[in-house]
Design an enzyme around this catalytic site. Structure first.
Site, PDB file in Angstrom:
ATOM      1  CG  ASP A 149       7.203  14.540 -19.818  1.00 37.82           C
ATOM      2  OD1 ASP A 149       6.500  14.353 -18.748  1.00 37.82           O
ATOM      3  OD2 ASP A 149       7.251  15.781 -20.394  1.00 37.82           O
ATOM      4  CD  GLU A 190       1.726  10.940 -17.563  1.00 38.03           C
ATOM      5  OE1 GLU A 190       1.718  11.468 -18.472  1.00 38.03           O
ATOM      6  OE2 GLU A 190       2.909  11.038 -16.839  1.00 38.03           O
ATOM      7  CG  ASP A 225       4.370  19.341 -15.155  1.00 40.03           C
ATOM      8  OD1 ASP A 225       5.387  19.149 -15.077  1.00 40.03           O
ATOM      9  OD2 ASP A 225       3.551  19.277 -16.018  1.00 40.03           O
TER      10      ASP A 225
HETATM   11  O1  MIG Z   1       3.432  19.250 -21.479  1.00 41.28           O
HETATM   12  O2  MIG Z   1       8.696  18.763 -21.842  1.00 41.28           O
HETATM   13  O3  MIG Z   1       6.371  17.091 -16.516  1.00 41.28           O
HETATM   14  O4  MIG Z   1       8.734  18.179 -16.586  1.00 41.28           O
HETATM   15  O5  MIG Z   1       9.418  19.909 -18.830  1.00 41.28           O
HETATM   16  C1  MIG Z   1       4.359  19.519 -20.652  1.00 41.28           C
HETATM   17  C2  MIG Z   1       7.936  19.593 -21.160  1.00 41.28           C
HETATM   18  C3  MIG Z   1       5.629  18.368 -21.074  1.00 41.28           C
HETATM   19  C4  MIG Z   1       5.893  17.980 -18.829  1.00 41.28           C
HETATM   20  C5  MIG Z   1       6.927  17.495 -17.779  1.00 41.28           C
HETATM   21  C6  MIG Z   1       7.880  18.579 -17.524  1.00 41.28           C
HETATM   22  C7  MIG Z   1       8.617  18.970 -18.906  1.00 41.28           C
HETATM   23  C8  MIG Z   1       7.525  19.209 -20.047  1.00 41.28           C
HETATM   24  N1  MIG Z   1       6.383  18.212 -20.005  1.00 41.28           N
END
Ligand code: MIG
Length: 806
Positions: free
Chosen positions: A404, A407, A492
């Site tokens: 995650d 980016e 999200d």
């Molecule tokens: O800033 O890890 O898109 O699926 O549950 C949020 C916590 C960070 C974003 C992800 C989401 C995940 C969440 N993450």
């Protein structure tokens, strides 16, 4: 939340145009041109239908390095290439396309061998002070698909899209850019003539698809030298296939990847995870994977466990495994910087593994753990190091990794709510340095490949640590080609009906863009779905390659049973449908891996010249070649308007067996418990029994023969469900040839490969020949049949030739 990153400036006319061609050399695969302005262009056919175009503003090409390209792809060059020239132009012709260069300007026009326009330069390529600019002509009535999971409609026409991977929390329809960059479009003309265009640059770029000028596709990229590819084939599906081959098909995933996955931000303790696991098994709802979000870690330090909440990870994961659950854990790129005792940070610093500022100091940015360092995943040595860090997770029994925030995303507190957000807000500054496979690059160039290179490190690491297992990785950020390493989800989203519709559009568009194994958070991440929305989302999710329910920190629970009995029943039935479809979906995953085919297919991709598809854009889509779905995407909707595209023999309702004529539109009932789903006449659909998880052997197989009145062949693929044995043909490939005529239907299976699926019983169902008492001969024995109206059923214990008297 900060507003979305603003797209680059509006199109600026190039100050420097390619200019008149002064030199032209033909080569074995194409031609090399120079202009009197000092620019250069190289045309190379990788095959008859794939043309690579390289542009250099000052005559010097880039070295050709690209993260997008599959190093294992092998291109034969054109089968036959004819190059002819006259005063005005030079023409390069293969069996599939003709490329003509206008000598006076350097404009390229690509046509079919019969001269139909495919993709023409409206203006010659050119350069502004900062950008390379391509201006292509959009044909009247052309639809433009692709561009990954951009948030508009399937047809991108009329929009302008920026490429800059962005943590787009709570994105909505129209938010741009979001998490992924795939600069590939598939243009489909009114006449069905299609092209692919892939502009291979991870630099900031934009695609203006007829927004500034309805007749023009304008691509601007922050680049000097630029490489792009034009694809043409009479079949748009073959174009998507060629692009996917160029950037590499997905690998085979373990079978459990196709099961139902349950996630939440976060299940906060071992007991909570156990309760969720019990919830599935107690209710008999199938589930294959549970996810651990960021709270499993010790203070968000990657590769650690919070030992208060998860005192014995290995024990917990073993328990889950005994109950048929796989475990996937999240791993973010940020490495906590302000803890001198944290081994990953220390080790990374010693190795110089972290991205640095131009002055040589490690770059530090804030994310969940507070100030963090960030590995430079564009450095192969760093990728190896990072890959190796997964050892303890795997030793504890972890099965898959979820990457995650890649980016990469940075919290930018000062920017929050600011009206004027810079292009690089919420990520690294542009001048952070990257190794870039030894080529060296600023973050401005490396940004869009950062996430891709992170999942590459994860994939390669998992493979090296556990060579006999297929890695399972899921990613949020991507650049073209990321499917070689990871599955993807769309980030999200929110629990709204429009997001349900977006989820389908995004998954279809990602499939057009080379990423077949994708899905959106089922039920929506932000907010809370109504029971009806969760039910409909489960039905759609059951057909998405990645079927994962996920919900956010502030959202109420979203497991299938939390919204009342009726919704639970509908969710269970949707998940059960998924498990019945597993052998079909597994076959499609294999075709995605072996043949670079998309799993999900928009109608326009399959029926490029169909008038109804073009004019009415029906809601339907294909899962593989044979399943046609019309999911319910609107609140209160209880019927669906279903267009049945051309198919000889027509279509059958999956649920009832009701036949439908091709080329017709029907209103089909869709009460809350039913998602309209149809099967192509002329196929054999393999179905599994419902089971708690793929950890249980199926033991038997249903073969549903959908008769078409004629002859056809269908295929079925199976293997051990993990490992690489199928490379040595430890697989089970069944080709079923069905022949129908003169009062008889015969089924001839041909089986290859040494893998034994262990099906003890085959339930054969023949649909479309009428029920009643018919004589069925298999292995020379007459078989008892049950003849429910319209469906003929019988059982066999071994797959051999079958003959049915009609
Ligand atoms: O800033 O890890 O898109 O699926 O549950 C949020 C916590 C960070 C974003 C992800 C989401 C995940 C969440 N993450």
């Amino acid at each position: 939340m900060a507003p979305p990153v603003s797209p680059p400036r509006a199109a600026v006319p190039p100050v420097r145009s390619f200019g008149p061609v002064t030199h032209l050399d033909s080569t074995a695969a194409g031609a090399h041109l120079q202009s009197d302005a000092g620019a250069a262009m190289r045309l190379d056919f990788l095959t008859d239908g794939v043309l690579r175009v390289r542009l250099a503003p000052f005559g010097r090409f880039s070295d050709g390095f690209s993260y997008a390209l599959d190093p294992e792809a092998d291109w034969p060059g054109p089968a036959r290439l004819e190059i002819e020239g006259d005063e005005d132009s030079v023409t390069l012709q293969t069996a599939l396309l003709t490329a003509r260069i206008e000598r006076a300007t350097g404009r390229l026009s690509v046509r079919t061998p019969d001269g139909l326009p495919v993709l023409d330069d409206a203006d010659a390529p050119g350069w502004t002070a900062e950008h390379a600019v391509l201006v292509k002509r959009l044909r009247d009535g052309e639809r433009v698909l692709g561009l990954g999971d951009k948030t508009t409609t399937l047809d991108r026409r009329g929009g302008r899209y920026a490429h800059w991977n962005t943590d787009a929390f709570a994105f909505e329809r129209g938010t741009d850019p979001i998490y992924k960059t795939i600069p590939f479009v598939l243009g489909i003309g009114e006449d069905g003539v299609a092209y692919g265009l892939f502009v291979d640059t991870p630099a900031r770029s934009s695609f203006d698809v007829g927004a500034a000028d309805p007749k023009r596709l304008i691509v601007e990229a922050e680049a000097g030298a630029l490489t792009y590819y034009v694809f043409h084939d009479p079949s748009p599906l073959a174009i998507v296939q060629a692009f996917t081959r160029l950037t590499g098909p997905m690998p085979m995933l373990p079978r459990w990847a196709l099961g139902y996955h349950q996630c939440r931000y976060s299940y906060r303790s071992a007991d909570e995870v156990r309760a969720v696991a019990r919830g599935f098994r107690a209710r008999g709802i199938p589930c294959d994977a549970l996810y651990f979000d960021i709270h499993y870690m010790d203070g968000y330090r990657v590769f650690t466990w919070d030992r208060d909440a998860f005192p014995d990870p290995a024990g917990l994961i073993r328990e889950l495994e005994e109950d048929g659950f796989r475990t996937v854990v999240i791993v973010d790129p940020g490495v906590k910087a302000d803890d001198p005792d944290y081994a990953v940070a220390r080790d990374g610093l010693e190795r110089g593994a972290f991205c640095r500022m131009p002055d040589g100091e490690p770059y530090v940015g804030d994310v969940w753990p507070g100030p963090c360092y960030f590995p430079d995943f564009t450095d192969p040595a760093v990728r190896r190091w990072w890959g190796g860090l997964h050892r303890e997770l795997l030793d504890a029994g972890v099965d898959g990794v979820w990457n995650d925030m890649n980016e990469p995303a940075i919290f930018d507190v000062e920017q929050e709510g600011a009206a004027d957000v810079e292009e690089n807000a919420k990520t690294f500054p542009d001048d952070v340095r990257h190794h870039y496979e030894g080529h060296g690059a600023d973050h401005a160039l490396a940004h869009n490949v950062y996430g891709m290179q992170m999942v590459r490190a994860t994939y390669d690491g998992l493979k090296a640590l556990r060579p006999d297992r297929r890695p399972f990785v899921i990613t949020r950020a991507a650049y073209a080609g990321t499917q070689r390493y990871a599955t993807g989800w769309t980030g999200d989203n929110a629990s709204t009906w429009d997001h349900l519709r977006l989820a389908l559009q995004q998954a279809l568009s990602l499939n057009v863009s080379g990423m077949a194994f994708v899905g959106a958070d089922v039920g929506g991440f932000i907010g809370a779905p109504s029971g009806e929305l969760l039910a409909r989302w489960m039905q759609l999710g059951a057909l998405m390659p990645l079927f994962r329910n996920h919900s956010g920190l502030d959202s109420p629970p979203q497991e299938p049973w939390v919204l009342g009995e009726e919704v639970e029943r509908v969710c269970r039935e949707a998940i059960e449908l998924r498990y019945r479809l597993l052998p079909y979906l597994y076959t499609q995953m294999h075709r995605a891996a072996e043949e670079a085919l998309p799993i999900l297919r928009p109608l326009a991709l399959v029926h490029p010249d169909d008038e109804t598809v073009r004019e009415q854009s029906p809601d339907g889509f294909y899962v593989g070649p044979d399943l046609l779905a019309y999911p319910v995407l609107h609140e209160g909707q209880r019927e669906a308007e279903v267009y049945f595209p051309p198919n000889s023999g027509g279509w059958f309702d999956f649920h009832t067996g009701t036949p439908y004529e091709p080329g017709t539109t029907h209103r089909v009932e869709a009460p809350l418990g039913t998602m309209p789903l149809f099967v192509r006449a002329g196929t054999v659909l393999p179905l599994d029994p419902v089971r708690a998880s793929t950890a249980e052997a199926a033991g038997e197989l249903t073969l549903r023969v959908y008769a078409s009145g004629g002859s056809f062949a269908a295929s079925l693929y199976d293997d051990a469900g993990d490992g690489w044995g199928y490379h040595d043909d430890e697989a089970h490939r069944v080709m079923l040839r069905v022949e129908q005529g003169e009062g008889r239907l015969t089924l001839h299976p041909t089986i290859e490969g040494s893998y034994e699926p262990g099906w003890q019983v085959y339930h054969v169902e023949i649909i479309g020949v009428g029920g009643g008492k018919r004589a069925v001969l298999a292995e020379a024995e007459p078989l008892p049949i049950s003849g429910e109206s319209g469906i003929l059923r019988f059982q066999i214990s071994r797959l051999g030739p079958i003959s049915v008297e009609l």
